[in-house]
Design a protein around this motif. Sequence first.
Motif, PDB file in Angstrom:
ATOM      1  N   ILE A  86      13.582 -27.870 -32.408  1.00 18.85           N
ATOM      2  CA  ILE A  86      14.072 -28.854 -31.458  1.00 18.85           C
ATOM      3  C   ILE A  86      14.646 -28.088 -30.368  1.00 18.85           C
ATOM      4  CG2 ILE A  86      15.963 -30.711 -31.296  1.00 18.85           C
ATOM      5  CD1 ILE A  86      15.877 -31.186 -33.965  1.00 18.85           C
ATOM      6  N   LYS A  87      15.326 -26.977 -30.327  1.00 18.05           N
ATOM      7  CA  LYS A  87      15.775 -26.312 -29.298  1.00 18.05           C
ATOM      8  C   LYS A  87      14.533 -26.057 -28.521  1.00 18.05           C
ATOM      9  CE  LYS A  87      18.313 -22.485 -27.820  1.00 18.05           C
ATOM     10  NZ  LYS A  87      19.063 -21.167 -28.118  1.00 18.05           N
ATOM     11  N   SER A  88      13.354 -25.284 -29.116  1.00 13.87           N
ATOM     12  CA  SER A  88      12.263 -24.843 -28.495  1.00 13.87           C
ATOM     13  C   SER A  88      11.434 -25.933 -27.733  1.00 13.87           C
ATOM     14  CB  SER A  88      11.549 -24.004 -29.498  1.00 13.87           C
ATOM     15  OG  SER A  88      10.268 -23.715 -28.751  1.00 13.87           O
ATOM     16  N   ASP A  89      11.359 -27.151 -28.471  1.00 15.28           N
ATOM     17  CA  ASP A  89      10.688 -28.191 -27.872  1.00 15.28           C
ATOM     18  C   ASP A  89      11.310 -28.799 -26.661  1.00 15.28           C
ATOM     19  OD1 ASP A  89       8.587 -27.957 -29.650  1.00 15.28           O
ATOM     20  OD2 ASP A  89       9.355 -29.372 -30.955  1.00 15.28           O
ATOM     21  N   ALA A 112      10.073 -29.076 -23.118  1.00 18.40           N
ATOM     22  CA  ALA A 112      10.011 -30.607 -22.120  1.00 18.40           C
ATOM     23  C   ALA A 112      10.666 -30.319 -21.173  1.00 18.40           C
ATOM     24  CB  ALA A 112      10.376 -31.373 -23.493  1.00 18.40           C
ATOM     25  N   ALA A 113      11.978 -30.020 -20.933  1.00 25.79           N
ATOM     26  CA  ALA A 113      12.531 -29.904 -19.663  1.00 25.79           C
ATOM     27  C   ALA A 113      11.759 -29.164 -18.718  1.00 25.79           C
ATOM     28  CB  ALA A 113      13.907 -29.289 -20.002  1.00 25.79           C
ATOM     29  N   ALA A 114      11.107 -28.028 -19.212  1.00 28.29           N
ATOM     30  CA  ALA A 114      10.292 -27.495 -17.970  1.00 28.29           C
ATOM     31  C   ALA A 114       9.209 -28.183 -17.682  1.00 28.29           C
ATOM     32  CB  ALA A 114       9.899 -26.094 -18.717  1.00 28.29           C
ATOM     33  N   GLU A 115       8.429 -29.085 -18.380  1.00 27.29           N
ATOM     34  CA  GLU A 115       7.385 -29.874 -18.269  1.00 27.29           C
ATOM     35  C   GLU A 115       8.006 -30.791 -17.284  1.00 27.29           C
ATOM     36  OE1 GLU A 115       3.334 -31.024 -17.954  1.00 27.29           O
ATOM     37  OE2 GLU A 115       4.342 -29.078 -18.747  1.00 27.29           O
ATOM     38  N   THR A 121      10.355 -31.180 -15.393  1.00 29.96           N
ATOM     39  CA  THR A 121      10.614 -30.734 -13.883  1.00 29.96           C
ATOM     40  C   THR A 121       9.419 -30.341 -13.200  1.00 29.96           C
ATOM     41  OG1 THR A 121      12.608 -29.657 -14.739  1.00 29.96           O
ATOM     42  CG2 THR A 121      11.769 -28.946 -12.669  1.00 29.96           C
ATOM     43  N   LYS A 122       8.529 -29.674 -13.760  1.00 30.66           N
ATOM     44  CA  LYS A 122       7.170 -29.352 -13.191  1.00 30.66           C
ATOM     45  C   LYS A 122       6.415 -30.658 -12.816  1.00 30.66           C
ATOM     46  CE  LYS A 122       2.580 -27.382 -14.087  1.00 30.66           C
ATOM     47  NZ  LYS A 122       1.838 -26.767 -15.043  1.00 30.66           N
ATOM     48  N   LEU A 123       6.572 -31.839 -13.790  1.00 28.78           N
ATOM     49  CA  LEU A 123       5.701 -32.889 -13.572  1.00 28.78           C
ATOM     50  C   LEU A 123       6.612 -33.909 -12.418  1.00 28.78           C
ATOM     51  CD1 LEU A 123       5.175 -34.428 -17.120  1.00 28.78           C
ATOM     52  CD2 LEU A 123       3.145 -33.628 -15.222  1.00 28.78           C
ATOM     53  N   ALA A 124       7.931 -34.000 -12.326  1.00 32.59           N
ATOM     54  CA  ALA A 124       8.479 -34.603 -11.378  1.00 32.59           C
ATOM     55  C   ALA A 124       8.405 -33.956  -9.946  1.00 32.59           C
ATOM     56  CB  ALA A 124      10.053 -34.648 -11.610  1.00 32.59           C
ATOM     57  N   ARG A 125       8.114 -32.790  -9.755  1.00 34.89           N
ATOM     58  CA  ARG A 125       8.038 -31.910  -8.561  1.00 34.89           C
ATOM     59  C   ARG A 125       6.609 -32.231  -7.902  1.00 34.89           C
ATOM     60  NH1 ARG A 125      10.580 -26.331 -10.073  1.00 34.89           N
ATOM     61  NH2 ARG A 125      12.854 -26.893  -9.653  1.00 34.89           N
TER      62      ARG A 125
END
Length: 231
Positions: free
Chosen positions: A94-97, A101-104, A106-110
Amino acid sequence: VVSTQSTGVACFNQVKKAVKKCMKKNKNFVDETIAAAEIAYRANAEAQVQDFVDSQADTLFGEIANLAMSEFSSAADIKNFVDTYVSSNMKDQIKSDAERAAAEVTKLARGFCRSGCVDQTASFVKGLFESMHGGQCMDATQFCGPCMENAHGYLSENSMPCCLNKLVKKGIEAYDYVAESYGDKIDEWADLVSAELSDQANARAAEIRDEVLRQAECIGAAYKEHRPRCA
Protein backbone atom coordinates in the motif's frame (compact mmCIF):
# COMPACT_ATOMS: atom_id res chain seq x y z
CA VAL A 1 -7.39 28.62 -14.26
CA VAL A 2 -3.92 27.30 -15.12
CA SER A 3 -2.42 29.97 -12.85
CA THR A 4 -4.67 28.82 -10.01
CA GLN A 5 -3.62 25.20 -10.52
CA SER A 6 0.06 26.14 -10.57
CA THR A 7 -0.37 28.21 -7.41
CA GLY A 8 -2.05 25.24 -5.74
CA VAL A 9 0.85 22.94 -6.54
CA ALA A 10 3.37 25.53 -5.34
CA CYS A 11 1.42 26.00 -2.10
CA PHE A 12 1.32 22.23 -1.50
CA ASN A 13 5.06 21.97 -2.08
CA GLN A 14 5.68 24.75 0.45
CA VAL A 15 3.53 23.00 3.06
CA LYS A 16 5.25 19.67 2.38
CA LYS A 17 8.66 21.29 2.76
CA ALA A 18 7.63 22.93 6.05
CA VAL A 19 6.26 19.66 7.45
CA LYS A 20 9.44 17.78 6.54
CA LYS A 21 11.47 20.50 8.26
CA CYS A 22 9.36 20.16 11.42
CA MET A 23 9.72 16.37 11.34
CA LYS A 24 13.49 16.72 11.05
CA LYS A 25 13.64 19.03 14.08
CA ASN A 26 11.19 17.02 16.17
CA LYS A 27 10.92 13.27 15.66
CA ASN A 28 7.59 13.32 17.55
CA PHE A 29 6.10 16.08 15.40
CA VAL A 30 3.49 13.91 13.66
CA ASP A 31 2.35 12.18 16.86
CA GLU A 32 2.15 15.47 18.74
CA THR A 33 0.22 17.12 15.90
CA ILE A 34 -2.28 14.25 15.78
CA ALA A 35 -2.72 14.38 19.57
CA ALA A 36 -3.34 18.14 19.44
CA ALA A 37 -5.85 17.68 16.63
CA GLU A 38 -7.72 15.03 18.63
CA ILE A 39 -7.92 17.35 21.65
CA ALA A 40 -9.19 20.21 19.48
CA TYR A 41 -11.79 17.96 17.83
CA ARG A 42 -13.14 16.67 21.14
CA ALA A 43 -13.32 20.19 22.55
CA ASN A 44 -14.80 21.98 19.54
CA ALA A 45 -16.63 19.57 17.25
CA GLU A 46 -17.23 16.07 18.66
CA ALA A 47 -20.55 16.90 20.36
CA GLN A 48 -21.95 18.63 17.26
CA VAL A 49 -20.88 15.75 15.02
CA GLN A 50 -22.47 13.22 17.38
CA ASP A 51 -25.72 15.23 17.46
CA PHE A 52 -25.82 15.21 13.65
CA VAL A 53 -25.10 11.49 13.46
CA ASP A 54 -27.82 10.81 16.06
CA SER A 55 -30.28 12.78 13.92
CA GLN A 56 -29.57 10.32 11.08
CA ALA A 57 -29.93 7.23 13.29
CA ASP A 58 -32.50 5.48 11.08
CA THR A 59 -30.48 5.85 7.88
CA LEU A 60 -27.64 3.86 6.34
CA PHE A 61 -25.34 6.86 6.72
CA GLY A 62 -26.30 7.23 10.36
CA GLU A 63 -25.57 3.59 11.19
CA ILE A 64 -22.20 3.62 9.41
CA ALA A 65 -21.20 6.97 10.94
CA ASN A 66 -22.21 5.86 14.43
CA LEU A 67 -20.28 2.61 13.98
CA ALA A 68 -17.20 4.52 12.84
CA MET A 69 -17.39 6.95 15.77
CA SER A 70 -17.77 4.15 18.29
CA GLU A 71 -14.95 2.04 16.84
CA PHE A 72 -12.49 4.80 15.93
CA SER A 73 -12.30 7.48 18.60
CA SER A 74 -8.60 8.17 18.10
CA ALA A 75 -5.72 7.70 15.69
CA ALA A 76 -4.57 4.82 17.90
CA ASP A 77 -7.85 2.98 17.22
CA ILE A 78 -7.27 3.29 13.49
CA LYS A 79 -3.70 2.03 13.86
CA ASN A 80 -4.91 -0.95 15.90
CA PHE A 81 -7.45 -1.80 13.22
CA VAL A 82 -4.81 -1.62 10.50
CA ASP A 83 -2.39 -3.74 12.53
CA THR A 84 -5.13 -6.33 13.07
CA TYR A 85 -6.50 -6.61 9.56
CA VAL A 86 -3.60 -5.59 7.30
CA SER A 87 -0.50 -7.77 6.99
CA SER A 88 3.01 -6.31 6.95
CA ASN A 89 3.41 -7.26 3.30
CA MET A 90 0.20 -5.50 2.35
CA LYS A 91 1.23 -2.41 4.33
CA ASP A 92 4.44 -2.27 2.31
CA GLN A 93 2.49 -2.73 -0.91
CA ILE A 94 0.00 0.00 0.00
CA LYS A 95 2.82 2.39 0.87
CA SER A 96 4.62 1.65 -2.39
CA ASP A 97 1.43 1.98 -4.44
CA ALA A 98 0.51 5.23 -2.69
CA GLU A 99 3.91 6.76 -3.43
CA ARG A 100 3.71 5.75 -7.08
CA ALA A 101 0.14 7.02 -7.32
CA ALA A 102 1.07 10.38 -5.80
CA ALA A 103 3.95 10.80 -8.26
CA GLU A 104 1.71 9.85 -11.18
CA VAL A 105 -1.07 12.22 -10.09
CA THR A 106 1.41 15.08 -9.77
CA LYS A 107 2.80 14.33 -13.22
CA LEU A 108 -0.66 14.14 -14.78
CA ALA A 109 -1.83 17.32 -13.07
CA ARG A 110 1.16 19.30 -14.32
CA GLY A 111 0.72 17.98 -17.84
CA PHE A 112 -3.03 18.65 -17.69
CA CYS A 113 -2.42 22.30 -16.76
CA ARG A 114 0.55 23.00 -19.02
CA SER A 115 -1.11 21.53 -22.12
CA GLY A 116 -4.10 23.84 -21.84
CA CYS A 117 -6.38 20.92 -21.10
CA VAL A 118 -8.19 22.77 -18.32
CA ASP A 119 -9.95 25.07 -20.77
CA GLN A 120 -10.60 22.26 -23.26
CA THR A 121 -12.12 20.07 -20.56
CA ALA A 122 -14.23 22.88 -19.12
CA SER A 123 -15.66 23.66 -22.56
CA PHE A 124 -16.34 19.99 -23.33
CA VAL A 125 -17.97 19.21 -19.97
CA LYS A 126 -20.05 22.41 -20.04
CA GLY A 127 -21.37 21.54 -23.49
CA LEU A 128 -22.07 17.94 -22.48
CA PHE A 129 -24.10 18.86 -19.40
CA GLU A 130 -25.98 21.60 -21.21
CA SER A 131 -26.92 19.12 -23.92
CA MET A 132 -27.89 16.42 -21.42
CA HIS A 133 -30.22 18.71 -19.48
CA GLY A 134 -33.66 18.81 -21.01
CA GLY A 135 -36.67 16.66 -21.75
CA GLN A 136 -36.90 13.94 -19.13
CA CYS A 137 -33.25 14.32 -18.06
CA MET A 138 -33.43 16.44 -14.92
CA ASP A 139 -30.74 14.76 -12.79
CA ALA A 140 -27.36 13.84 -14.31
CA THR A 141 -26.67 11.36 -11.50
CA GLN A 142 -29.38 9.22 -13.14
CA PHE A 143 -27.41 8.82 -16.36
CA CYS A 144 -29.17 5.71 -17.67
CA GLY A 145 -32.16 6.53 -19.86
CA PRO A 146 -32.98 10.05 -21.11
CA CYS A 147 -29.69 11.60 -19.91
CA MET A 148 -27.72 8.93 -21.75
CA GLU A 149 -29.79 9.50 -24.90
CA ASN A 150 -29.14 13.25 -24.76
CA ALA A 151 -25.44 12.62 -24.15
CA HIS A 152 -25.26 10.40 -27.23
CA GLY A 153 -26.44 13.32 -29.37
CA TYR A 154 -23.70 15.63 -28.07
CA LEU A 155 -20.91 13.02 -28.10
CA SER A 156 -21.73 12.04 -31.67
CA GLU A 157 -20.73 15.54 -32.79
CA ASN A 158 -18.20 16.54 -30.12
CA SER A 159 -15.22 14.35 -29.31
CA MET A 160 -13.75 14.20 -25.85
CA PRO A 161 -10.39 16.07 -25.78
CA CYS A 162 -7.54 13.59 -26.03
CA CYS A 163 -5.84 15.13 -22.99
CA LEU A 164 -8.98 14.44 -20.94
CA ASN A 165 -9.26 10.96 -22.40
CA LYS A 166 -5.73 10.28 -21.15
CA LEU A 167 -6.89 11.02 -17.60
CA VAL A 168 -9.97 8.83 -18.03
CA LYS A 169 -7.85 5.92 -19.24
CA LYS A 170 -5.46 6.35 -16.29
CA GLY A 171 -8.44 6.34 -13.94
CA ILE A 172 -9.77 3.12 -15.44
CA GLU A 173 -6.34 1.50 -15.16
CA ALA A 174 -6.06 2.60 -11.52
CA TYR A 175 -9.51 1.20 -10.71
CA ASP A 176 -8.70 -2.13 -12.32
CA TYR A 177 -5.41 -2.31 -10.42
CA VAL A 178 -7.03 -1.59 -7.06
CA ALA A 179 -9.79 -4.13 -7.74
CA GLU A 180 -7.24 -6.80 -8.66
CA SER A 181 -4.75 -6.04 -5.89
CA TYR A 182 -7.04 -5.19 -2.99
CA GLY A 183 -10.47 -6.49 -3.96
CA ASP A 184 -10.44 -9.46 -1.57
CA LYS A 185 -9.34 -7.31 1.37
CA ILE A 186 -11.96 -4.66 0.58
CA ASP A 187 -14.64 -7.36 0.50
CA GLU A 188 -13.40 -8.63 3.86
CA TRP A 189 -13.68 -5.15 5.40
CA ALA A 190 -17.13 -4.69 3.85
CA ASP A 191 -18.25 -7.95 5.46
CA LEU A 192 -17.00 -6.70 8.85
CA VAL A 193 -19.09 -3.55 8.50
CA SER A 194 -22.11 -5.43 7.17
CA ALA A 195 -22.12 -7.73 10.19
CA GLU A 196 -22.61 -4.69 12.46
CA LEU A 197 -25.45 -3.11 10.47
CA SER A 198 -29.18 -3.73 10.70
CA ASP A 199 -31.01 -5.73 8.03
CA GLN A 200 -32.63 -2.50 6.86
CA ALA A 201 -29.27 -0.77 6.46
CA ASN A 202 -27.77 -3.74 4.62
CA ALA A 203 -30.75 -3.81 2.27
CA ARG A 204 -30.31 -0.10 1.54
CA ALA A 205 -26.59 -0.60 0.97
CA ALA A 206 -27.36 -3.34 -1.55
CA GLU A 207 -29.80 -1.03 -3.36
CA ILE A 208 -27.20 1.72 -3.58
CA ARG A 209 -24.54 -0.72 -4.79
CA ASP A 210 -26.79 -2.09 -7.51
CA GLU A 211 -27.78 1.40 -8.65
CA VAL A 212 -24.17 2.62 -8.75
CA LEU A 213 -23.20 -0.43 -10.82
CA ARG A 214 -26.10 0.17 -13.20
CA GLN A 215 -25.20 3.81 -13.72
CA ALA A 216 -21.51 2.94 -14.13
CA GLU A 217 -22.39 0.40 -16.80
CA CYS A 218 -24.31 3.04 -18.75
CA ILE A 219 -21.46 5.55 -18.45
CA GLY A 220 -18.99 2.88 -19.54
CA ALA A 221 -21.11 2.01 -22.57
CA ALA A 222 -21.35 5.66 -23.62
CA TYR A 223 -17.59 6.12 -23.22
CA LYS A 224 -16.83 2.95 -25.18
CA GLU A 225 -19.05 4.03 -28.05
CA HIS A 226 -17.75 7.61 -28.24
CA ARG A 227 -14.16 7.46 -26.98
CA PRO A 228 -11.90 9.56 -29.21
CA ARG A 229 -9.22 8.26 -31.50
CA CYS A 230 -6.04 9.66 -30.07
CA ALA A 231 -2.40 9.13 -30.97
